[in-house]
Scaffold this motif. Sequence first.
Motif, mmCIF file in Angstrom:
data_model
loop_
_atom_site.group_PDB
_atom_site.id
_atom_site.type_symbol
_atom_site.label_atom_id
_atom_site.label_comp_id
_atom_site.label_asym_id
_atom_site.label_seq_id
_atom_site.Cartn_x
_atom_site.Cartn_y
_atom_site.Cartn_z
ATOM 1 N N VAL A 31 0.858 -1.180 0.000
ATOM 2 C CA VAL A 31 0.000 0.000 0.000
ATOM 3 C C VAL A 31 0.895 1.230 0.000
ATOM 4 C CG1 VAL A 31 -1.937 -1.117 1.151
ATOM 5 C CG2 VAL A 31 -0.221 0.041 2.531
ATOM 6 N N ILE A 32 0.396 2.312 -0.601
ATOM 7 C CA ILE A 32 1.197 3.529 -0.757
ATOM 8 C C ILE A 32 0.858 4.470 0.398
ATOM 9 C CG2 ILE A 32 1.790 5.440 -2.289
ATOM 10 C CD1 ILE A 32 0.907 3.676 -4.631
ATOM 11 N N ALA A 33 1.790 4.618 1.314
ATOM 12 C CA ALA A 33 1.559 5.292 2.593
ATOM 13 C C ALA A 33 0.903 6.666 2.475
ATOM 14 C CB ALA A 33 2.867 5.387 3.371
ATOM 15 N N PRO A 34 1.390 7.559 1.604
ATOM 16 C CA PRO A 34 0.818 8.911 1.614
ATOM 17 C C PRO A 34 -0.626 8.995 1.144
ATOM 18 C CG PRO A 34 2.418 8.676 -0.160
ATOM 19 C CD PRO A 34 2.551 7.466 0.711
ATOM 20 N N ALA A 82 4.839 1.159 1.506
ATOM 21 C CA ALA A 82 5.920 1.853 0.810
ATOM 22 C C ALA A 82 5.551 3.317 0.637
ATOM 23 C CB ALA A 82 6.188 1.212 -0.550
ATOM 24 N N ARG A 83 6.528 4.097 0.252
ATOM 25 C CA ARG A 83 6.269 5.518 -0.012
ATOM 26 C C ARG A 83 5.675 5.726 -1.395
ATOM 27 N NH1 ARG A 83 12.260 8.211 -1.305
ATOM 28 N NH2 ARG A 83 12.417 7.367 -3.407
ATOM 29 N N GLY A 84 5.759 4.733 -2.276
ATOM 30 C CA GLY A 84 5.321 4.883 -3.659
ATOM 31 C C GLY A 84 6.491 5.213 -4.568
ATOM 32 N N ALA A 85 6.290 4.990 -5.859
ATOM 33 C CA ALA A 85 7.398 5.158 -6.804
ATOM 34 C C ALA A 85 7.080 6.064 -7.979
ATOM 35 C CB ALA A 85 7.831 3.783 -7.340
ATOM 36 N N LEU A 131 8.528 10.756 4.390
ATOM 37 C CA LEU A 131 8.204 11.272 5.718
ATOM 38 C C LEU A 131 6.811 10.820 6.150
ATOM 39 C CD1 LEU A 131 9.545 14.934 5.440
ATOM 40 C CD2 LEU A 131 10.630 13.009 6.630
ATOM 41 N N ARG A 132 5.885 10.818 5.211
ATOM 42 C CA ARG A 132 4.526 10.383 5.535
ATOM 43 C C ARG A 132 4.511 8.901 5.929
ATOM 44 N NH1 ARG A 132 0.059 13.444 4.015
ATOM 45 N NH2 ARG A 132 0.557 15.491 3.146
ATOM 46 N N MET A 133 5.312 8.093 5.251
ATOM 47 C CA MET A 133 5.381 6.680 5.607
ATOM 48 C C MET A 133 5.935 6.511 7.016
ATOM 49 S SD MET A 133 7.473 3.516 3.830
ATOM 50 C CE MET A 133 9.041 4.059 4.514
#
Length: 345
Positions: free
Chosen positions: A77-80, A107-110, A129-131
């Motif tokens: 899942v993408i944290a932000p 994850a933070r996403g890519a 930072l959000r993650m």
Amino acid sequence: MRFSLFVHMERVSSDQDQKELYDQFVELAKMADEGGMYAVWTGEHHGMDFTISPNPFLNLIDLARQTKNVRLGTGTVIAPFWHPIRLAGEAAMTDMIVDGRLDLGIARGAYSYEYERMMPGMDAWEAGLRMRELVPAIKGLWKGDYAQEGQFHSFPATTSSPKPVQKDGPPIWIAARDPNSHEFAVSNGCHVQVTPLWQGEAEIIKLMDTFNAACEKFPDMPRPNIMLLNHTYIASDAADAQQAAEEINRFYCYFGAWFKNERPVSQGLIETLSDEDIAAHPFYTPEAMLRDNVIATADDAIARIKGYEDMGYDEYSLWIDSGMSFERKKASLQRFIQDVMPAFA
């Protein structure tokens, strides 16, 4: 070493029917379950037919009704894109429905393509930072009566409703590359998922060294598991391996195009890459794919994966997204189950 399957609905042409792709996704997951694999992982993506999975919890709940034994993981899942209260509750509800089989990868996403649409103005640094703020909040909410005054989310004392089935909640995995991400995972009691992408053996070694250094930095924390996610194709012969290398090279060229976010996108599909575009890529080549991924006959694959086991990897995840036909994916997965996995029994 245990084995898992990493899989999405993968649409590369407007001719492909999305429901048919979902049925194929389910069939591959059932093969993994019946073949004795440990887990099935699927991620979160938005507006991209390249990897269709707007909410992996939906997919995993469906798979729970069609499988018996595999763990069911979000990879990732993408944290932000998540409020911590929402993610804690939805993950806990999923864990309840799937009878405690959930693993939660975060994850933070890519893709900046997704950032632009879901969180305009956010960059990868902020996403990280959000993650880092999200993960402790999830754990706190599962324990209950957790309040937060954060940089991104603040809320009074709240408890995840419902609570997860698993004691202390589903295992959390962090997608990590740099030392800071490894250290964050280890210090927060999370497992680690690493992906070498196109940099091959040298990065597989480097990622394990980085993980070991993080474990040494926090000796009071239990050593977590580490999973290696790698594109894998078990070939019938050398010619079959060469064809797979060409197919996976094309996949990586599309991955790179999505990552760069410079080509037009229409109806969820990125502008087609020509054969000339593929051939002109500065470092993706079929030869590099053979060198850097496990694209090999069963005996050669066993030798390479045993090397990763010796390094200390706990789980090897077969990344099956490849742009190949469903029949070729199935044949490779069947050979992996029948001819590779028994060598690690």
